[in-house]
Write an enzyme that holds these catalytic residues in place. Sequence first.
Site, mmCIF file in Angstrom:
data_model
loop_
_atom_site.group_PDB
_atom_site.id
_atom_site.type_symbol
_atom_site.label_atom_id
_atom_site.label_comp_id
_atom_site.label_asym_id
_atom_site.label_seq_id
_atom_site.Cartn_x
_atom_site.Cartn_y
_atom_site.Cartn_z
ATOM 1 N N ASP A 30 0.615 -1.296 -0.067
ATOM 2 C CA ASP A 30 0.115 -0.021 -0.265
ATOM 3 C C ASP A 30 0.876 1.386 0.095
ATOM 4 O OD1 ASP A 30 -2.989 0.543 1.067
ATOM 5 O OD2 ASP A 30 -1.517 2.513 0.763
ATOM 6 N N ASN A 87 -13.161 -3.369 2.458
ATOM 7 C CA ASN A 87 -13.948 -2.005 2.128
ATOM 8 C C ASN A 87 -14.767 -1.900 1.196
ATOM 9 O OD1 ASN A 87 -12.620 -1.716 5.010
ATOM 10 N ND2 ASN A 87 -11.032 0.264 3.556
ATOM 11 N N HIS A 100 -10.270 -4.730 -3.875
ATOM 12 C CA HIS A 100 -8.910 -5.319 -2.754
ATOM 13 C C HIS A 100 -9.558 -5.607 -1.556
ATOM 14 C CE1 HIS A 100 -10.245 -0.894 -2.649
ATOM 15 N NE2 HIS A 100 -9.014 -1.724 -1.115
ATOM 16 N N HIS A 102 -7.217 -5.795 2.230
ATOM 17 C CA HIS A 102 -6.088 -5.556 3.094
ATOM 18 C C HIS A 102 -5.527 -6.369 4.242
ATOM 19 C CE1 HIS A 102 -6.930 -0.735 2.068
ATOM 20 N NE2 HIS A 102 -7.875 -1.195 2.048
HETATM 21 P P1 5GP Z 1 -9.765 0.923 0.395
HETATM 22 O O1 5GP Z 1 -9.677 2.805 1.572
HETATM 23 O O2 5GP Z 1 -10.113 1.740 -1.183
HETATM 24 O O3 5GP Z 1 -9.988 0.055 1.287
HETATM 25 O O4 5GP Z 1 -8.294 1.300 -0.307
HETATM 26 C C1 5GP Z 1 -7.020 1.459 -1.184
HETATM 27 C C2 5GP Z 1 -5.905 2.067 -0.522
HETATM 28 O O5 5GP Z 1 -4.926 1.520 -1.551
HETATM 29 C C3 5GP Z 1 -5.796 2.512 0.895
HETATM 30 O O6 5GP Z 1 -5.163 1.835 1.877
HETATM 31 C C4 5GP Z 1 -4.591 3.345 -0.232
HETATM 32 O O7 5GP Z 1 -3.591 4.201 0.426
HETATM 33 C C5 5GP Z 1 -3.965 2.871 -1.207
HETATM 34 N N1 5GP Z 1 -3.738 3.697 -2.594
HETATM 35 C C6 5GP Z 1 -4.385 4.156 -3.070
HETATM 36 N N2 5GP Z 1 -3.540 4.450 -4.485
HETATM 37 C C7 5GP Z 1 -2.502 3.513 -4.376
HETATM 38 C C8 5GP Z 1 -2.081 4.166 -5.606
HETATM 39 O O8 5GP Z 1 -1.759 4.546 -6.814
HETATM 40 N N3 5GP Z 1 -1.221 2.472 -5.461
HETATM 41 C C9 5GP Z 1 -1.009 1.861 -4.114
HETATM 42 N N4 5GP Z 1 0.564 1.196 -4.143
HETATM 43 N N5 5GP Z 1 -1.369 2.085 -3.020
HETATM 44 C C10 5GP Z 1 -2.851 3.147 -3.125
#
Ligand code: 5GP
Length: 114
Positions: A30, A87, A100, A102
């Site tokens: 992440d 999420n 995704h 986590h």
């Molecule tokens: P969500 O909030 O949708 O469950 O998680 C999205 C996750 O993707 C977040 O923890 C955020 O830090 C990560 N993230 C967003 N954009 C990128 C990216 O371009 N590269 C990486 N490696 N992580 C990302």
Amino acid sequence: MSECIFCKIAAGEIPAERIYEDDLVVGFRDLSPQAPTHVLLIPRRHIATLNDLQPQDEALVGHLYTAAAKVAADEGLAERGYRTLINCNEDGGQTVFHLHLHLLGGRRMRWPPG
Ligand code: 5GP
Ligand code: ZN
């Protein structure tokens, strides 16, 4: 999904620190880690949210979890433990609309989550 950032990561079109991949799943660190280990596991195929899962995706989602357990073992987290979570939509805190999982570890997780 040409505008999806995680589709682009899966395709290698934008950089990410990839630490796992197979035919179905890609795992990468992440960008904004919330724990010493914070890895995202995604299906290569675009699925927007948990709400969009179909019965034929059940094996794929199971595979996502076995991949997460492998990564956790490789990261040295298996014995101490770790957390996996997905999420969904606004109340769930989803910000990227490509499914995704986590994987968080390396510190004690709190409950209930915020
Ligand atoms: P969500 O909030 O949708 O469950 O998680 C999205 C996750 O993707 C977040 O923890 C955020 O830090 C990560 N993230 C967003 N954009 C990128 C990216 O371009 N590269 C990486 N490696 N992580 C990302
Ligand atoms: Zn996508």
